[in-house]
Design a protein around this motif. Structure first.
Motif, PDB file in Angstrom:
ATOM      1  N   GLU A 105       1.258  -0.561   0.007  1.00  0.00           N
ATOM      2  CA  GLU A 105      -0.136  -0.380  -0.014  1.00  0.00           C
ATOM      3  C   GLU A 105       0.653   1.442  -0.287  1.00  0.00           C
ATOM      4  O   GLU A 105       0.455   2.169  -0.465  1.00  0.00           O
ATOM      5  CB  GLU A 105      -1.264  -0.033   1.159  1.00  0.00           C
ATOM      6  N   ALA A 106       2.427   1.055   1.051  1.00  0.00           N
ATOM      7  CA  ALA A 106       2.989   2.475   0.790  1.00  0.00           C
ATOM      8  C   ALA A 106       3.061   2.946  -0.809  1.00  0.00           C
ATOM      9  O   ALA A 106       3.644   4.250  -0.990  1.00  0.00           O
ATOM     10  CB  ALA A 106       4.073   1.745   2.243  1.00  0.00           C
ATOM     11  N   ILE A 107       3.555   2.082  -1.387  1.00  0.00           N
ATOM     12  CA  ILE A 107       4.947   1.352  -2.531  1.00  0.00           C
ATOM     13  C   ILE A 107       3.172   2.103  -3.714  1.00  0.00           C
ATOM     14  O   ILE A 107       4.063   3.112  -3.920  1.00  0.00           O
ATOM     15  CB  ILE A 107       4.948   0.688  -2.851  1.00  0.00           C
ATOM     16  N   ASN A 108       2.328   1.998  -3.223  1.00  0.00           N
ATOM     17  CA  ASN A 108       1.094   2.418  -4.690  1.00  0.00           C
ATOM     18  C   ASN A 108       1.179   3.813  -4.248  1.00  0.00           C
ATOM     19  O   ASN A 108       1.335   4.549  -4.934  1.00  0.00           O
ATOM     20  CB  ASN A 108      -0.243   1.455  -4.329  1.00  0.00           C
ATOM     21  N   ASP A 109       0.642   4.189  -2.858  1.00  0.00           N
ATOM     22  CA  ASP A 109       0.408   5.419  -2.672  1.00  0.00           C
ATOM     23  C   ASP A 109       1.459   6.284  -2.717  1.00  0.00           C
ATOM     24  O   ASP A 109       1.933   7.353  -3.544  1.00  0.00           O
ATOM     25  CB  ASP A 109       0.538   5.764  -0.535  1.00  0.00           C
ATOM     26  N   PHE A 110       3.267   6.121  -2.930  1.00  0.00           N
ATOM     27  CA  PHE A 110       4.188   6.571  -3.179  1.00  0.00           C
ATOM     28  C   PHE A 110       4.203   6.914  -4.977  1.00  0.00           C
ATOM     29  O   PHE A 110       3.743   7.891  -5.081  1.00  0.00           O
ATOM     30  CB  PHE A 110       5.493   6.057  -2.938  1.00  0.00           C
TER      31      PHE A 110
END
Length: 119
Positions: A105-110
């Protein structure tokens, strides 16, 4: 000096300098984990273990004293100690979360620009 940041558990971040040929003794609370990063110079820990610039030294849990001895030159060390958070930790690159799903999720948000931008 107490910093402005608030943390969930007690922690210490110290910039330690030991002059050439000198020794420092640092007491660590029994409930803290301890790591030291040697930033400059060569150091001997507790009279036997050695490390040089760029090395990370981890210690077994449990309080006590750590003796830090400088050789023929001044040493600079970053001391990191704190109460363990007792949670699962998953890291990937600069991201640290509790689960692999949170990392994704963090990678997608970034990648989607939700972390903001620097202009």
């Amino acid at each position: 000096v107490k910093g402005a940041a608030e943390t969930f558990t007690e922690m210490n971040v110290w910039d330690v300098v030991v002059n050439a040929g000198k020794e420092a003794v640092i007491s660590v609370p029994a409930n803290h984990s301890l790591s030291l990063v040697v930033l400059r110079g060569n150091v001997t820990f507790n009279g036997k273990d050695q490390a040089g610039a760029g090395q990370l030294v981890g210690f077994e849990n449990g309080g006590g004293e750590v003796r830090i001895a400088a050789g023929s030159e001044e040493v600079k060390i970053l001391l990191l100690s704190g109460v363990p958070i007792a949670e699962p930790v998953v890291g990937y690159g600069p991201f640290v979360m509790n689960t692999a799903e949170e990392i994704r999720e963090a990678i997608n948000d970034f990648n989607s620009g939700r972390f903001g931008s620097i202009h």
